[in-house]
Design a protein around this motif. Structure first.
Motif, PDB file in Angstrom:
ATOM      1  N   LEU A 191      42.099  67.887  36.504  1.00  0.00           N
ATOM      2  CA  LEU A 191      43.396  67.517  37.080  1.00  0.00           C
ATOM      3  C   LEU A 191      43.318  66.222  37.893  1.00  0.00           C
ATOM      4  CD1 LEU A 191      44.582  71.022  38.404  1.00  0.00           C
ATOM      5  CD2 LEU A 191      44.940  70.013  36.152  1.00  0.00           C
ATOM      6  N   THR A 192      42.174  65.547  37.805  1.00  0.00           N
ATOM      7  CA  THR A 192      41.978  64.335  38.597  1.00  0.00           C
ATOM      8  C   THR A 192      43.127  63.351  38.410  1.00  0.00           C
ATOM      9  OG1 THR A 192      39.657  64.601  38.030  1.00  0.00           O
ATOM     10  CG2 THR A 192      40.242  62.591  39.209  1.00  0.00           C
ATOM     11  N   ALA A 196      51.575  66.791  41.310  1.00  0.00           N
ATOM     12  CA  ALA A 196      52.036  68.174  41.204  1.00  0.00           C
ATOM     13  C   ALA A 196      53.044  68.310  40.061  1.00  0.00           C
ATOM     14  CB  ALA A 196      52.656  68.620  42.526  1.00  0.00           C
ATOM     15  N   ARG A 197      53.878  67.287  39.900  1.00  0.00           N
ATOM     16  CA  ARG A 197      54.891  67.323  38.842  1.00  0.00           C
ATOM     17  C   ARG A 197      54.248  67.326  37.453  1.00  0.00           C
ATOM     18  NH1 ARG A 197      60.232  66.104  39.273  1.00  0.00           N
ATOM     19  NH2 ARG A 197      61.315  65.738  37.336  1.00  0.00           N
ATOM     20  N   GLU A 198      53.236  66.480  37.290  1.00  0.00           N
ATOM     21  CA  GLU A 198      52.544  66.431  35.998  1.00  0.00           C
ATOM     22  C   GLU A 198      51.861  67.763  35.696  1.00  0.00           C
ATOM     23  OE1 GLU A 198      51.371  61.706  35.600  1.00  0.00           O
ATOM     24  OE2 GLU A 198      50.213  62.977  36.960  1.00  0.00           O
ATOM     25  N   ILE A 199      51.280  68.363  36.723  1.00  0.00           N
ATOM     26  CA  ILE A 199      50.603  69.649  36.540  1.00  0.00           C
ATOM     27  C   ILE A 199      51.622  70.724  36.156  1.00  0.00           C
ATOM     28  CG2 ILE A 199      49.375  71.486  37.774  1.00  0.00           C
ATOM     29  CD1 ILE A 199      47.998  69.198  39.397  1.00  0.00           C
ATOM     30  N   LEU A 200      52.752  70.706  36.832  1.00  0.00           N
ATOM     31  CA  LEU A 200      53.800  71.697  36.569  1.00  0.00           C
ATOM     32  C   LEU A 200      54.334  71.580  35.142  1.00  0.00           C
ATOM     33  CD1 LEU A 200      55.744  73.838  38.052  1.00  0.00           C
ATOM     34  CD2 LEU A 200      57.344  71.928  38.205  1.00  0.00           C
ATOM     35  N   VAL A 218      53.049  76.861  32.065  1.00  0.00           N
ATOM     36  CA  VAL A 218      51.716  77.426  32.299  1.00  0.00           C
ATOM     37  C   VAL A 218      50.698  76.298  32.443  1.00  0.00           C
ATOM     38  CG1 VAL A 218      52.206  79.542  30.981  1.00  0.00           C
ATOM     39  CG2 VAL A 218      51.093  77.631  29.858  1.00  0.00           C
ATOM     40  N   LEU A 219      49.659  76.579  33.161  1.00  0.00           N
ATOM     41  CA  LEU A 219      48.532  75.655  33.260  1.00  0.00           C
ATOM     42  C   LEU A 219      47.286  76.449  32.888  1.00  0.00           C
ATOM     43  CD1 LEU A 219      47.529  72.782  34.281  1.00  0.00           C
ATOM     44  CD2 LEU A 219      46.820  74.025  36.329  1.00  0.00           C
ATOM     45  N   GLU A 220      46.672  76.095  31.774  1.00  0.00           N
ATOM     46  CA  GLU A 220      45.440  76.780  31.366  1.00  0.00           C
ATOM     47  C   GLU A 220      44.260  76.029  31.965  1.00  0.00           C
ATOM     48  OE1 GLU A 220      47.125  78.375  27.059  1.00  0.00           O
ATOM     49  OE2 GLU A 220      45.844  76.604  27.137  1.00  0.00           O
ATOM     50  N   THR A 221      43.357  76.764  32.604  1.00  0.00           N
ATOM     51  CA  THR A 221      42.257  76.086  33.293  1.00  0.00           C
ATOM     52  C   THR A 221      41.043  76.998  33.419  1.00  0.00           C
ATOM     53  OG1 THR A 221      41.602  75.038  35.383  1.00  0.00           O
ATOM     54  CG2 THR A 221      43.226  76.806  35.523  1.00  0.00           C
ATOM     55  N   THR A 222      39.878  76.380  33.541  1.00  0.00           N
ATOM     56  CA  THR A 222      38.668  77.155  33.782  1.00  0.00           C
ATOM     57  C   THR A 222      38.447  77.364  35.281  1.00  0.00           C
ATOM     58  OG1 THR A 222      37.380  75.109  33.772  1.00  0.00           O
ATOM     59  CG2 THR A 222      37.498  76.324  31.706  1.00  0.00           C
ATOM     60  N   ASP A 223      39.229  76.674  36.112  1.00  0.00           N
ATOM     61  CA  ASP A 223      39.081  76.806  37.559  1.00  0.00           C
ATOM     62  C   ASP A 223      40.470  76.799  38.205  1.00  0.00           C
ATOM     63  OD1 ASP A 223      38.441  76.767  40.217  1.00  0.00           O
ATOM     64  OD2 ASP A 223      37.394  74.830  40.177  1.00  0.00           O
ATOM     65  N   LEU A 228      45.921  76.322  42.530  1.00  0.00           N
ATOM     66  CA  LEU A 228      46.421  77.309  43.497  1.00  0.00           C
ATOM     67  C   LEU A 228      46.576  76.667  44.872  1.00  0.00           C
ATOM     68  CD1 LEU A 228      44.556  80.691  42.768  1.00  0.00           C
ATOM     69  CD2 LEU A 228      47.015  80.230  42.589  1.00  0.00           C
ATOM     70  N   ALA A 229      45.684  75.752  45.187  1.00  0.00           N
ATOM     71  CA  ALA A 229      45.732  75.083  46.493  1.00  0.00           C
ATOM     72  C   ALA A 229      46.933  74.148  46.608  1.00  0.00           C
ATOM     73  CB  ALA A 229      44.431  74.300  46.721  1.00  0.00           C
ATOM     74  N   MET A 230      47.566  73.850  45.459  1.00  0.00           N
ATOM     75  CA  MET A 230      48.731  72.954  45.467  1.00  0.00           C
ATOM     76  C   MET A 230      50.046  73.725  45.408  1.00  0.00           C
ATOM     77  SD  MET A 230      47.387  69.993  42.868  1.00  0.00           S
ATOM     78  CE  MET A 230      48.814  68.929  43.078  1.00  0.00           C
ATOM     79  N   ALA A 231      50.012  75.003  45.737  1.00  0.00           N
ATOM     80  CA  ALA A 231      51.200  75.859  45.591  1.00  0.00           C
ATOM     81  C   ALA A 231      52.446  75.281  46.259  1.00  0.00           C
ATOM     82  CB  ALA A 231      50.893  77.260  46.124  1.00  0.00           C
ATOM     83  N   VAL A 232      52.276  74.712  47.447  1.00  0.00           N
ATOM     84  CA  VAL A 232      53.438  74.199  48.189  1.00  0.00           C
ATOM     85  C   VAL A 232      54.075  73.011  47.448  1.00  0.00           C
ATOM     86  CG1 VAL A 232      54.173  73.104  50.342  1.00  0.00           C
ATOM     87  CG2 VAL A 232      52.543  75.011  50.401  1.00  0.00           C
ATOM     88  N   GLU A 233      53.235  72.075  46.987  1.00  0.00           N
ATOM     89  CA  GLU A 233      53.745  70.917  46.251  1.00  0.00           C
ATOM     90  C   GLU A 233      54.360  71.343  44.923  1.00  0.00           C
ATOM     91  OE1 GLU A 233      50.747  71.211  47.800  1.00  0.00           O
ATOM     92  OE2 GLU A 233      49.701  69.279  47.796  1.00  0.00           O
TER      93      GLU A 233
END
Ligand code: MN
Length: 310
Positions: A191-192, A196-200, A218-223, A228-233
């Motif tokens: 996710l480097t 937040a918008r791109e991830i969403l 959905v975001l598929e990830t190995t970690d 999760l730490a970006m929940a607010v954004e």
């Protein structure tokens, strides 16, 4: 005459990026039909990794279809996922593995929809004459979507046919499935530099339930930790997107590929209540953990839909 455009859904994932390249090649080489793969937006990082890995070029990006266009749709039959002008174009064929979603055509067309984990598994059966003539590159571009869509055969959407075809393709491509899948998933999980918008919005689909529009991203990830730490954004972006697209609600799930479970983020009381009913579960610190849930198509959308259609 203009080339037939072969394209998938938007935004494009690995299946919708790679399968059109292979099918355009098949139409050219085995059917004598001039064809080209196109995409309607930027592919995700996993898809870019796969193109790079097999030395394939990025399909041309187009923003609109016109009445001049003949189109083969792969990996979708859902108007919500198509670029504008799709209803002007002539759709000549559909190869898919999703539910029927309401495209109408003027003339009869070829439709092959099978309940397999990924489009290349369907294509394998459609492309009979090419089975013994696949190049390494084409086999690799078919293998990658099967691994991606089935989360390396762990998703409940996986069929025996997906495994069988993937094994054959891996042999032709000269690829070790475990090693290659690990590299693909690492690319997907990076996710480097992403907002937040791109991830969403990396992997999002709109659904109509009970006459109202919802987005399930959905975001598929190995970690799962960084997202999760970006929940607010993520919540703030979801609110903006909900407004912009006049959506009734936005659901966002972080899918843990390694442990086969989803983390549904609670963005608002309405959405959280719907999720609680749909999954008979509850939120802890704004997150609902859903063990065994990885598939939007078979485990997430139908459950939310069942509550929202009532
Ligand atoms: Mn697919």
């Amino acid at each position: 005459m203009a080339k037939v455009k072969v394209m998938g859904h938007n935004p494009p994932d690995t299946d919708s990026t790679c399968s059109p390249i292979v099918y355009a090649w098949f139409l050219q080489e085995f059917k004598n039909i001039e064809a080209e793969a196109v995409i309607g937006g930027e592919p995700n990082r996993e898809a870019k990794f796969v193109l790079n890995y097999f030395g394939a070029s990025m399909p041309e990006t187009i923003s609109e279809l016109t009445a001049e266009d003949k189109v083969v749709l792969l990996d979708t039959n859902n108007p919500e996922e198509l670029i504008s002008g799709w209803d002007q174009a002539e759709i000549i064929e559909i190869i898919d593995h999703h539910k029927l979603s309401g495209i109408k055509t003027l003339k009869p067309i070829e439709v092959t929809i099978r309940k397999y984990g990924s489009v290349p598994t369907v294509m394998w059966e459609v492309m009979l004459s090419a089975q013994d003539n696949l190049t390494k590159e084409m086999a690799g571009l078919m293998l990658a979507p099967i691994i991606s869509d089935t989360l390396k055969f762990t998703s409940p959407t996986t069929t025996g046919m997906d495994r069988e075809v993937a094994d054959k393709l891996a042999g032709i491509a000269g690829v070790n499935i475990d090693d290659f899948a690990a590299e693909m998933f690492a690319a997907k999980s990076d996710l480097t530099g992403m907002s937040a918008r791109e991830i969403l919005l990396t992997d999002q689909k709109n659904f109509e339930f009970g006459g109202k529009k919802y987005k399930i991203a959905v975001l598929e990830t190995t970690d799962v930790r960084p997202s999760l730490a970006m929940a607010v954004e993520l919540k703030a972006e979801a609110e903006k997107v909900q407004q912009e697209e006049s959506l009734e609600n936005v659901f966002f799930l972080i899918v843990d590929i390694i442990n086969s479970e989803a983390h549904l983020l609670g963005f608002n009381p309405e959405g959280m209540q719907i999720a609680e009913e749909a999954f008979s579960s509850s939120f802890t610190d704004g997150v609902m953990r859903l063990p065994g849930v990885t598939s939007r198509k078979t485990q997430i959308a139908p459950m939310l839909g069942a509550v929202l259609e009532r």
